[in-house]
Design a protein around this motif. Structure first.
Motif, PDB file in Angstrom:
ATOM      1  N   ILE A   6      26.566  -8.245  14.295  1.00  0.00           N
ATOM      2  CA  ILE A   6      25.220  -8.835  14.178  1.00  0.00           C
ATOM      3  C   ILE A   6      24.271  -8.190  15.178  1.00  0.00           C
ATOM      4  O   ILE A   6      23.130  -7.846  14.845  1.00  0.00           O
ATOM      5  CB  ILE A   6      25.283 -10.370  14.364  1.00  0.00           C
ATOM      6  CG1 ILE A   6      25.923 -10.993  13.115  1.00  0.00           C
ATOM      7  CG2 ILE A   6      23.882 -10.944  14.611  1.00  0.00           C
ATOM      8  CD1 ILE A   6      26.208 -12.459  13.214  1.00  0.00           C
ATOM      9  N   LEU A   9      23.373  -4.848  13.938  1.00  0.00           N
ATOM     10  CA  LEU A   9      22.420  -4.996  12.832  1.00  0.00           C
ATOM     11  C   LEU A   9      21.036  -5.311  13.360  1.00  0.00           C
ATOM     12  O   LEU A   9      20.035  -4.742  12.914  1.00  0.00           O
ATOM     13  CB  LEU A   9      22.877  -6.134  11.923  1.00  0.00           C
ATOM     14  CG  LEU A   9      23.438  -5.708  10.569  1.00  0.00           C
ATOM     15  CD1 LEU A   9      23.959  -6.911   9.827  1.00  0.00           C
ATOM     16  CD2 LEU A   9      22.378  -4.994   9.751  1.00  0.00           C
ATOM     17  N   PHE A  12      19.475  -2.386  14.741  1.00  0.00           N
ATOM     18  CA  PHE A  12      19.050  -1.493  13.661  1.00  0.00           C
ATOM     19  C   PHE A  12      17.737  -1.980  13.031  1.00  0.00           C
ATOM     20  O   PHE A  12      16.813  -1.208  12.798  1.00  0.00           O
ATOM     21  CB  PHE A  12      20.174  -1.423  12.604  1.00  0.00           C
ATOM     22  CG  PHE A  12      19.802  -0.609  11.399  1.00  0.00           C
ATOM     23  CD1 PHE A  12      19.566   0.758  11.518  1.00  0.00           C
ATOM     24  CD2 PHE A  12      19.674  -1.201  10.148  1.00  0.00           C
ATOM     25  CE1 PHE A  12      19.215   1.512  10.413  1.00  0.00           C
ATOM     26  CE2 PHE A  12      19.326  -0.450   9.047  1.00  0.00           C
ATOM     27  CZ  PHE A  12      19.089   0.912   9.172  1.00  0.00           C
ATOM     28  N   CYS A  13      17.673  -3.318  12.829  1.00  0.00           N
ATOM     29  CA  CYS A  13      16.460  -3.903  12.243  1.00  0.00           C
ATOM     30  C   CYS A  13      15.271  -3.693  13.171  1.00  0.00           C
ATOM     31  O   CYS A  13      14.175  -3.362  12.726  1.00  0.00           O
ATOM     32  CB  CYS A  13      16.637  -5.396  11.995  1.00  0.00           C
ATOM     33  SG  CYS A  13      17.843  -5.718  10.712  1.00  0.00           S
ATOM     34  N   TRP A  17      11.910  -1.760  12.339  1.00  0.00           N
ATOM     35  CA  TRP A  17      10.625  -2.431  12.476  1.00  0.00           C
ATOM     36  C   TRP A  17       9.677  -1.597  13.329  1.00  0.00           C
ATOM     37  O   TRP A  17       8.514  -1.422  13.007  1.00  0.00           O
ATOM     38  CB  TRP A  17      10.875  -3.804  13.086  1.00  0.00           C
ATOM     39  CG  TRP A  17       9.625  -4.581  13.297  1.00  0.00           C
ATOM     40  CD1 TRP A  17       8.822  -5.129  12.353  1.00  0.00           C
ATOM     41  CD2 TRP A  17       9.030  -4.878  14.557  1.00  0.00           C
ATOM     42  NE1 TRP A  17       7.766  -5.740  12.938  1.00  0.00           N
ATOM     43  CE2 TRP A  17       7.862  -5.619  14.283  1.00  0.00           C
ATOM     44  CE3 TRP A  17       9.375  -4.603  15.892  1.00  0.00           C
ATOM     45  CZ2 TRP A  17       7.049  -6.066  15.305  1.00  0.00           C
ATOM     46  CZ3 TRP A  17       8.561  -5.060  16.898  1.00  0.00           C
ATOM     47  CH2 TRP A  17       7.411  -5.782  16.603  1.00  0.00           C
ATOM     48  N   THR A  25      -0.431   5.243   8.421  1.00  0.00           N
ATOM     49  CA  THR A  25      -0.668   4.622   7.124  1.00  0.00           C
ATOM     50  C   THR A  25      -1.048   5.644   6.062  1.00  0.00           C
ATOM     51  O   THR A  25      -0.875   5.420   4.888  1.00  0.00           O
ATOM     52  CB  THR A  25      -1.809   3.587   7.221  1.00  0.00           C
ATOM     53  OG1 THR A  25      -2.896   4.211   7.896  1.00  0.00           O
ATOM     54  CG2 THR A  25      -1.371   2.359   7.958  1.00  0.00           C
ATOM     55  N   ASP A 133     -16.435  11.499   6.504  1.00  0.00           N
ATOM     56  CA  ASP A 133     -15.423  10.849   5.668  1.00  0.00           C
ATOM     57  C   ASP A 133     -15.981   9.709   4.818  1.00  0.00           C
ATOM     58  O   ASP A 133     -15.365   9.309   3.842  1.00  0.00           O
ATOM     59  CB  ASP A 133     -14.296  10.259   6.543  1.00  0.00           C
ATOM     60  CG  ASP A 133     -13.452  11.332   7.200  1.00  0.00           C
ATOM     61  OD1 ASP A 133     -13.649  12.513   6.893  1.00  0.00           O
ATOM     62  OD2 ASP A 133     -12.588  10.969   8.031  1.00  0.00           O
ATOM     63  N   ILE A 134     -17.096   9.147   5.220  1.00  0.00           N
ATOM     64  CA  ILE A 134     -17.641   8.007   4.472  1.00  0.00           C
ATOM     65  C   ILE A 134     -18.824   8.452   3.610  1.00  0.00           C
ATOM     66  O   ILE A 134     -19.278   7.714   2.740  1.00  0.00           O
ATOM     67  CB  ILE A 134     -18.020   6.859   5.442  1.00  0.00           C
ATOM     68  CG1 ILE A 134     -18.065   5.494   4.714  1.00  0.00           C
ATOM     69  CG2 ILE A 134     -19.338   7.093   6.161  1.00  0.00           C
ATOM     70  CD1 ILE A 134     -16.741   4.881   4.474  1.00  0.00           C
ATOM     71  N   MET A 150     -15.973   1.308  -6.676  1.00  0.00           N
ATOM     72  CA  MET A 150     -14.844   1.910  -5.951  1.00  0.00           C
ATOM     73  C   MET A 150     -13.493   1.379  -6.427  1.00  0.00           C
ATOM     74  O   MET A 150     -12.524   2.130  -6.519  1.00  0.00           O
ATOM     75  CB  MET A 150     -14.993   1.667  -4.445  1.00  0.00           C
ATOM     76  CG  MET A 150     -15.967   2.604  -3.756  1.00  0.00           C
ATOM     77  SD  MET A 150     -15.564   4.346  -3.991  1.00  0.00           S
ATOM     78  CE  MET A 150     -13.962   4.393  -3.217  1.00  0.00           C
ATOM     79  N   ARG A 151     -13.430   0.075  -6.712  1.00  0.00           N
ATOM     80  CA  ARG A 151     -12.140  -0.478  -7.127  1.00  0.00           C
ATOM     81  C   ARG A 151     -11.710   0.101  -8.466  1.00  0.00           C
ATOM     82  O   ARG A 151     -10.544   0.429  -8.687  1.00  0.00           O
ATOM     83  CB  ARG A 151     -12.228  -2.004  -7.208  1.00  0.00           C
ATOM     84  CG  ARG A 151     -11.830  -2.637  -5.879  1.00  0.00           C
ATOM     85  CD  ARG A 151     -11.557  -4.087  -6.062  1.00  0.00           C
ATOM     86  NE  ARG A 151     -12.741  -4.839  -5.673  1.00  0.00           N
ATOM     87  CZ  ARG A 151     -12.717  -6.100  -5.296  1.00  0.00           C
ATOM     88  NH1 ARG A 151     -11.572  -6.749  -5.270  1.00  0.00           N
ATOM     89  NH2 ARG A 151     -13.809  -6.721  -4.954  1.00  0.00           N
ATOM     90  N   THR A 178      -8.769   4.535  -0.987  1.00  0.00           N
ATOM     91  CA  THR A 178     -10.083   5.090  -0.664  1.00  0.00           C
ATOM     92  C   THR A 178      -9.984   6.008   0.548  1.00  0.00           C
ATOM     93  O   THR A 178     -10.586   7.079   0.576  1.00  0.00           O
ATOM     94  CB  THR A 178     -11.112   3.978  -0.345  1.00  0.00           C
ATOM     95  OG1 THR A 178     -10.454   2.934   0.300  1.00  0.00           O
ATOM     96  CG2 THR A 178     -11.777   3.464  -1.570  1.00  0.00           C
ATOM     97  N   GLU A 179      -9.217   5.587   1.541  1.00  0.00           N
ATOM     98  CA  GLU A 179      -9.096   6.372   2.761  1.00  0.00           C
ATOM     99  C   GLU A 179      -8.523   7.762   2.457  1.00  0.00           C
ATOM    100  O   GLU A 179      -9.068   8.779   2.887  1.00  0.00           O
ATOM    101  CB  GLU A 179      -8.202   5.617   3.748  1.00  0.00           C
ATOM    102  CG  GLU A 179      -8.345   6.095   5.168  1.00  0.00           C
ATOM    103  CD  GLU A 179      -7.480   5.282   6.121  1.00  0.00           C
ATOM    104  OE1 GLU A 179      -6.685   4.434   5.668  1.00  0.00           O
ATOM    105  OE2 GLU A 179      -7.593   5.518   7.332  1.00  0.00           O
ATOM    106  N   PHE A 182     -11.143   9.875   0.437  1.00  0.00           N
ATOM    107  CA  PHE A 182     -12.265  10.377   1.234  1.00  0.00           C
ATOM    108  C   PHE A 182     -11.821  11.441   2.235  1.00  0.00           C
ATOM    109  O   PHE A 182     -12.526  12.407   2.486  1.00  0.00           O
ATOM    110  CB  PHE A 182     -12.962   9.230   1.959  1.00  0.00           C
ATOM    111  CG  PHE A 182     -13.822   8.395   1.048  1.00  0.00           C
ATOM    112  CD1 PHE A 182     -14.647   8.997   0.115  1.00  0.00           C
ATOM    113  CD2 PHE A 182     -13.818   7.022   1.126  1.00  0.00           C
ATOM    114  CE1 PHE A 182     -15.449   8.241  -0.727  1.00  0.00           C
ATOM    115  CE2 PHE A 182     -14.611   6.248   0.296  1.00  0.00           C
ATOM    116  CZ  PHE A 182     -15.429   6.862  -0.635  1.00  0.00           C
TER     117      PHE A 182
END
Lengths: 352, 245
Positions: A6, A9, A12-13, A17, A25, A133-134, A150-151, A178-179, A182
């Motif tokens: 345990i 584990l 590892f978790c 994370w 992202t 970028d925008i 945009m959607r 979008t990110e 752009f």
């Protein structure tokens, strides 16, 4: 034994994370990309654009180029970025005073040229957009330009097979955001550099390249009378000024004042770069002059001298016939034929 | 069930409990004066006596902080929430990774940090596709209220308030500090729940009274936006703190 398992584990978790929260992202699964080295001449100041947040890759640029030339980015799939930003006009709109849009609509300002954008801090004729970028968000969503929600656009691209491949290649997964969109557009626009005109060759003292006597005369006039705002090597200082262009009641464009609500900014517009100027007519924020000699005449005797006129031009810029001719010859040396014919920026035909 | 599957489930369990630990849940309800907010149908009255309905009510919350009785403040995990009356889920906020402790005060910001207003497109709740980013004058719309009022002289008697601005002198982010009626205890075992109420009537009342006859809309950085932000800074109250056992 179980307890040990345990603990293992749990460790590892914890690791999962931590890895999960620290990953970028933009690139959920590290893609295999080929980084692109942008060649900027040494004589230039460092770019304003932060490449650390958006490193150039061949795949990102390819995606950006595809997006740039894709009419699907508009409401009725009729208008791409490249529709108005034409390469042969240094990415301005040849022969069009005002921008065109979907369903036969017309905008209220002229299409600016696109090059050397990585030195520019703010965008649009009134400097209202604060990041490269925008910037595309404005023409894409403007009802007089590409008129797109945009959607809806994200959904449209997400369902397209070609984009699945292009996004995966650039970012490691097919997800369209979008990110990502752009940033890819920025990558394509960031590599649009124009520093290979005759003027540049002369400045670099390349063998065999010299100004003619007329060009040389024009260069002198330019440095005396134009260069404080159209400052070399970028041929703009990116400031916003009232150059004395007469106000047109039918357009009622107040310029920078729309952004700041400050009467001191009445009729102030961005100083455009004069690189490639002779291939990118018409001129001024409303494209009212189709000929560069009309611009010379305006500075010589056609200004409207309101309260906010720039101190540097408040007495006009006297330009006699000879100076005008030589200035024309000099401006001609700012045309970068390699740039307007560079195959890396040319249109890609998109049919799906 | 194979060993791999069991292992996966175990991993999933651990991951879930790992991130679920030490959270605070916020439930936000919207009212207008002493009436519950109901989009489109209910008629309300502002302090100036105008009748109005609301069709859109939406705002950003960020920078959540909890403070204990000694005044020591801790931050919840950095997050941006777009709260919208038309979305029940958006009104349930989960503040993650709050340090364990007993807190008597909750603070947060209405709006989006200035730096993110000039850093290009953002993701998540800050994605410009949600229509909370000005395209003509870059920057977030920190809060938005739209509707109709017979007093409005705008087309179709609409009222439209898009409140934004991040550059001095027109800055519209506002800090909210709320004293909690009973302390909130954050631990790995409990997710306390705080019920907040936001009163849209405060937008047009308070320090600056807004009459729709005079001002039925404002959609740019400017003095009226600043005033409405001053007003809505006081729109939140704490209704209840619940500790589930």
């Amino acid at each position: 034994m179980t307890r040990k398992a345990i603990y293992l584990l749990a460790a590892f978790c914890g690791w999962l994370w931590i890895m999960g929260s620290s990953r970028d992202t933009l690139t959920a699964h590290a893609p295999v990309v080929e980084y692109y080295q942008l060649k900027i001449p040494d004589s230039l100041p460092p770019p304003v654009y932060d490449f650390k947040k958006n490193p150039l890759t061949k795949e990102g640029i390819a995606l950006g180029r595809h997006l740039f030339y894709d009419p699907k980015l508009s409401l009725d799939s009729s208008v791409s970025c490249g529709f108005c930003h034409q390469q042969f006009a240094a990415f301005g709109h040849f022969d069009h005073a005002l921008s065109h849009g979907v369903l036969g609509r017309t905008g209220v300002r002229s299409v600016p040229t696109l090059f050397n954008l990585i030195w520019q801090k703010d965008f649009m004729w009134d400097g209202g957009v604060n990041h490269l970028d925008i910037q595309p968000l404005t023409p894409i969503t403007d009802e007089n330009e590409m008129g797109m929600d945009m959607r809806e656009l994200i959904t449209r691209l997400q369902g397209n097979k070609t984009y699945k491949g292009l996004f995966k290649a650039a970012y490691g997964s097919e997800e369209v955001t979008t990110e990502r969109m752009f940033r890819a557009l920025s990558q394509f626009m960031a590599i649009m550099l124009s520093f290979e005109s005759k003027y540049d060759s002369v400045m670099r003292k390349e063998p065999g390249v010299k100004f003619t006597a007329e060009e040389e005369g024009g260069h002198r006039t330019f440095m005396q009378k134009c260069a404080s705002c159209h400052k070399p090597p970028l041929f703009t200082d990116y400031s916003l000024r009232n150059n004395g262009l007469p106000y047109l009641p039918s357009m009622n464009d107040v310029g920078r004042m729309r952004i700041t609500n400050n009467t001191a900014d009445y009729l102030k517009f961005k100083v455009p770069s004069l690189r490639n100027v002779l291939v990118s007519a018409p001129y001024m924020h409303d494209g009212r002059f189709f000929d560069i000699f009309q611009v010379f005449d305006m500075y010589d005797h056609g200004q409207e001298k309101g309260n906010t006129i720039d101190p540097l031009v408040k007495n006009g810029i006297p330009l006699n016939a000879k100076e005008q001719r030589q200035l024309y010859m000099f401006l001609n040396t700012l045309t970068d034929k390699n740039f307007i014919k560079n195959q890396d920026f040319s249109e890609v035909l998109i049919t799906d | 069930m194979g060993i791999m599957n069991r292992l996966l489930i175990l991993i999933l369990l651990f991951t879930c409990t790992g991130t679920a630990a030490q959270q605070v849940r916020l439930d936000i309800s919207h009212v207008v004066g002493n009436m519950p907010m109901q989009l489109k149908v209910t008629e309300y009255h502002n302090a100036a006596g105008d009748t109005f309905t609301i069709t859109v009510f939406r705002y950003y919350l960020s920078n959540f902080t909890l403070s204990d009785a000694t005044g020591k403040a801790v931050n919840a995990e950095k997050a941006y929430f777009l709260v919208s009356e038309d979305s029940t889920r958006s009104k349930q906020l989960l503040l993650k990774n709050c340090p364990a402790g007993k807190y008597t005060r909750l603070s947060f910001m209405i709006g989006v940090d200035s730096v993110l207003n000039f850093s290009g497109p953002q993701s998540g709740a800050l994605d410009p596709m949600y229509g909370m980013f000005w395209t003509w004058n870059s920057g977030y719309i920190m809060a938005k209220l739209e509707g109709f009022s017979p007093s409005s002289r705008l087309p179709n008697h609409m009222i439209q308030f898009h409140i934004g601005g991040y550059r001095a002198p027109h800055v519209t982010q506002r800090l909210v500090t709320l004293e909690l009626p009973t302390p909130v205890t954050v631990s790995a075992r409990h997710t306390p729940q705080v019920s907040l109420e936001a009163d849209a009537a405060t937008w047009f009342d308070g320090l600056h009274k807004i009459s729709f006859r005079q001002t039925a809309g404002f959609m740019a950085p400017g003095t009226i936006a600043d005033r409405i932000a001053d007003n809505y800074q006081h729109m939140f109250t704490v209704k209840e703190v619940i500790h589930r056992r």
